[in-house]
Design a protein around this motif. Structure first.
Motif, PDB file in Angstrom:
ATOM      1  N   PHE A  13       0.835  -1.204   0.000  1.00 54.81           N
ATOM      2  CA  PHE A  13       0.000   0.000   0.000  1.00 54.81           C
ATOM      3  C   PHE A  13       0.874   1.261   0.000  1.00 54.81           C
ATOM      4  O   PHE A  13       0.582   2.229  -0.711  1.00 54.81           O
ATOM      5  N   ILE A  14       1.929   1.234   0.801  1.00 51.49           N
ATOM      6  CA  ILE A  14       2.799   2.407   0.896  1.00 51.49           C
ATOM      7  C   ILE A  14       3.526   2.651  -0.420  1.00 51.49           C
ATOM      8  O   ILE A  14       3.608   3.797  -0.894  1.00 51.49           O
ATOM      9  N   TYR A  15       4.035   1.601  -1.040  1.00 50.60           N
ATOM     10  CA  TYR A  15       4.725   1.795  -2.324  1.00 50.60           C
ATOM     11  C   TYR A  15       3.761   2.292  -3.399  1.00 50.60           C
ATOM     12  O   TYR A  15       4.145   3.073  -4.282  1.00 50.60           O
ATOM     13  N   SER A  16       2.514   1.872  -3.320  1.00 50.87           N
ATOM     14  CA  SER A  16       1.524   2.335  -4.293  1.00 50.87           C
ATOM     15  C   SER A  16       1.368   3.849  -4.239  1.00 50.87           C
ATOM     16  O   SER A  16       1.159   4.499  -5.272  1.00 50.87           O
ATOM     17  N   GLY A  17       1.474   4.439  -3.056  1.00 51.53           N
ATOM     18  CA  GLY A  17       1.434   5.897  -2.955  1.00 51.53           C
ATOM     19  C   GLY A  17       2.740   6.549  -3.363  1.00 51.53           C
ATOM     20  O   GLY A  17       2.744   7.628  -3.973  1.00 51.53           O
ATOM     21  N   PHE A  18       3.860   5.897  -3.067  1.00 48.45           N
ATOM     22  CA  PHE A  18       5.168   6.446  -3.447  1.00 48.45           C
ATOM     23  C   PHE A  18       5.285   6.613  -4.958  1.00 48.45           C
ATOM     24  O   PHE A  18       5.670   7.675  -5.459  1.00 48.45           O
ATOM     25  N   GLU A  19       4.961   5.557  -5.683  1.00 54.25           N
ATOM     26  CA  GLU A  19       5.271   5.563  -7.116  1.00 54.25           C
ATOM     27  C   GLU A  19       4.374   6.505  -7.917  1.00 54.25           C
ATOM     28  O   GLU A  19       4.810   7.059  -8.923  1.00 54.25           O
ATOM     29  N   VAL A  20       3.152   6.714  -7.463  1.00 52.23           N
ATOM     30  CA  VAL A  20       2.254   7.599  -8.208  1.00 52.23           C
ATOM     31  C   VAL A  20       2.751   9.038  -8.175  1.00 52.23           C
ATOM     32  O   VAL A  20       2.823   9.719  -9.205  1.00 52.23           O
ATOM     33  N   LEU A  21       3.095   9.517  -6.982  1.00 55.66           N
ATOM     34  CA  LEU A  21       3.533  10.907  -6.884  1.00 55.66           C
ATOM     35  C   LEU A  21       4.959  11.098  -7.378  1.00 55.66           C
ATOM     36  O   LEU A  21       5.303  12.172  -7.869  1.00 55.66           O
ATOM     37  N   TYR A 152       5.979  14.286  -0.407  1.00 57.29           N
ATOM     38  CA  TYR A 152       6.139  15.735  -0.344  1.00 57.29           C
ATOM     39  C   TYR A 152       7.168  16.139   0.715  1.00 57.29           C
ATOM     40  O   TYR A 152       7.889  17.124   0.555  1.00 57.29           O
ATOM     41  N   LEU A 153       7.260  15.368   1.788  1.00 56.13           N
ATOM     42  CA  LEU A 153       8.199  15.706   2.849  1.00 56.13           C
ATOM     43  C   LEU A 153       9.651  15.477   2.433  1.00 56.13           C
ATOM     44  O   LEU A 153      10.546  16.165   2.912  1.00 56.13           O
ATOM     45  N   TRP A 154       9.901  14.500   1.565  1.00 56.45           N
ATOM     46  CA  TRP A 154      11.290  14.210   1.201  1.00 56.45           C
ATOM     47  C   TRP A 154      11.734  14.949  -0.060  1.00 56.45           C
ATOM     48  O   TRP A 154      12.704  14.570  -0.708  1.00 56.45           O
ATOM     49  N   LYS A 160      19.081  10.208  -5.793  1.00 51.18           N
ATOM     50  CA  LYS A 160      19.488   8.820  -5.548  1.00 51.18           C
ATOM     51  C   LYS A 160      18.967   8.320  -4.203  1.00 51.18           C
ATOM     52  O   LYS A 160      18.681   7.125  -4.048  1.00 51.18           O
ATOM     53  N   ALA A 161      18.820   9.219  -3.235  1.00 49.37           N
ATOM     54  CA  ALA A 161      18.236   8.813  -1.956  1.00 49.37           C
ATOM     55  C   ALA A 161      16.752   8.455  -2.131  1.00 49.37           C
ATOM     56  O   ALA A 161      16.268   7.468  -1.560  1.00 49.37           O
ATOM     57  N   ILE A 165      15.092   4.717  -1.487  1.00 50.07           N
ATOM     58  CA  ILE A 165      13.961   4.476  -0.591  1.00 50.07           C
ATOM     59  C   ILE A 165      12.849   3.727  -1.323  1.00 50.07           C
ATOM     60  O   ILE A 165      12.269   2.762  -0.791  1.00 50.07           O
ATOM     61  N   MET A 166      12.561   4.141  -2.545  1.00 51.14           N
ATOM     62  CA  MET A 166      11.507   3.482  -3.306  1.00 51.14           C
ATOM     63  C   MET A 166      11.874   2.048  -3.654  1.00 51.14           C
ATOM     64  O   MET A 166      11.045   1.131  -3.577  1.00 51.14           O
ATOM     65  N   LEU A 167      13.132   1.828  -4.037  1.00 54.84           N
ATOM     66  CA  LEU A 167      13.565   0.477  -4.377  1.00 54.84           C
ATOM     67  C   LEU A 167      13.525  -0.438  -3.159  1.00 54.84           C
ATOM     68  O   LEU A 167      13.081  -1.597  -3.243  1.00 54.84           O
TER      69      LEU A 167
END
Length: 248
Positions: A13-21, A152-154, A160-161, A165-167
């Motif tokens: 669920f968390i990655y699903s939000g990461f990749e969209v934005l 948005y916070l990061w 590369k950071a 995190i996403m990977l």
């Protein structure tokens, strides 16, 4: 938190939000605008959106396949793209890079479509009751929105950071999902959390209130009168008598 299936799906669920934005901000602004210019940003986002919409429609053809295939296929596409973006830096204002950037945007849309449809199919198969599906999909979208807020916070981190995190999140999400599938195959007992019983009745996707005409036509209209507390019924029956005594 009592349902181990839901706990194992939280990273997904968390990655699903990461990749969209990320594709709408990190990739489009840091890669697309740098290489093609701000005037081509809309076309890059259109390539992503068109690919995601088409692949979401075509994902219905995968219903005959096993449920883990769409999720793992989308994860594999995103892993390849994340490693590519990690190792490649675009040259500023170099238009021959446009085909590569459009291809990455289209492939990212394909992975996003497989991710979203795969999660929806999986939740629909694991939780078949309508009341529990409402509860589960609410949790899914809540964690997705929390992940979008985190992106948005990061925004001040190096690229590369962000990719690291996403990977890492994607690898953890795939690992926990495969472990969940193995536990489901072993028929591990599921401890479902208690959900408050709704005060309305469900008919498909319609909610019927207790005082509606359709509910009363089924013979349920007199249940409320029969379910009254005995003391309340006694008090109501004694009211006219008390009024008569006062008038006398």
């Amino acid at each position: 938190m009592r349902d181990y299936r839901l706990r194992h799906l939280f990273p997904l669920f968390i990655y699903s939000g990461f990749e969209v934005l990320f594709v709408c901000t990190g990739f489009s602004l840091n890669y697309g605008v740098c290489a093609l210019g701000l005037e081509r940003l809309a076309y890059l986002l259109m390539a992503y959106g068109f690919s995601a919409s088409v692949c979401s429609s075509l994902a219905l053809c995968m219903l005959r396949l096993r449920r883990h295939i769409p999720l793992l296929a989308g994860a594999l596409i995103h892993v390849v793209l994340l490693v590519t973006l990690f190792c490649w830096a675009p040259e500023p204002r170099y238009l021959p890079q446009a085909p590569l950037l459009y291809s990455i945007a289209a492939l990212w849309g394909t992975g996003s479509a497989l991710n979203k449809t795969g999660i929806s199919i999986l939740l629909g198969m694991l939780y078949k009751k309508k009341e529990r599906q409402d509860f589960i999909f609410t949790i899914y979208h809540w964690w997705q929105a929390l992940a979008i807020f985190t992106v948005y916070l990061w925004s001040g981190l190096p690229m590369k950071a962000k990719l690291s995190i996403m990977l890492l999140t994607l690898v953890v999400a795939v690992g926990t999902y495969l472990w969940m599938e193995r536990k489901v195959a072993w028929n591990v007992e599921v401890r479902l959390p208690r959900i408050p019983r709704p005060r309305h009745k469900t008919r498909g996707y319609r909610y019927l209130e207790d005082n509606s005409d359709e509910t009363g036509s089924d013979g349920d209209g007199g249940k409320e009168d029969d379910d009254r507390h005995p003391t309340e019924a006694t008090r109501e029956d004694e009211l006219p008598k008390e009024d008569g005594q006062q008038l006398g």
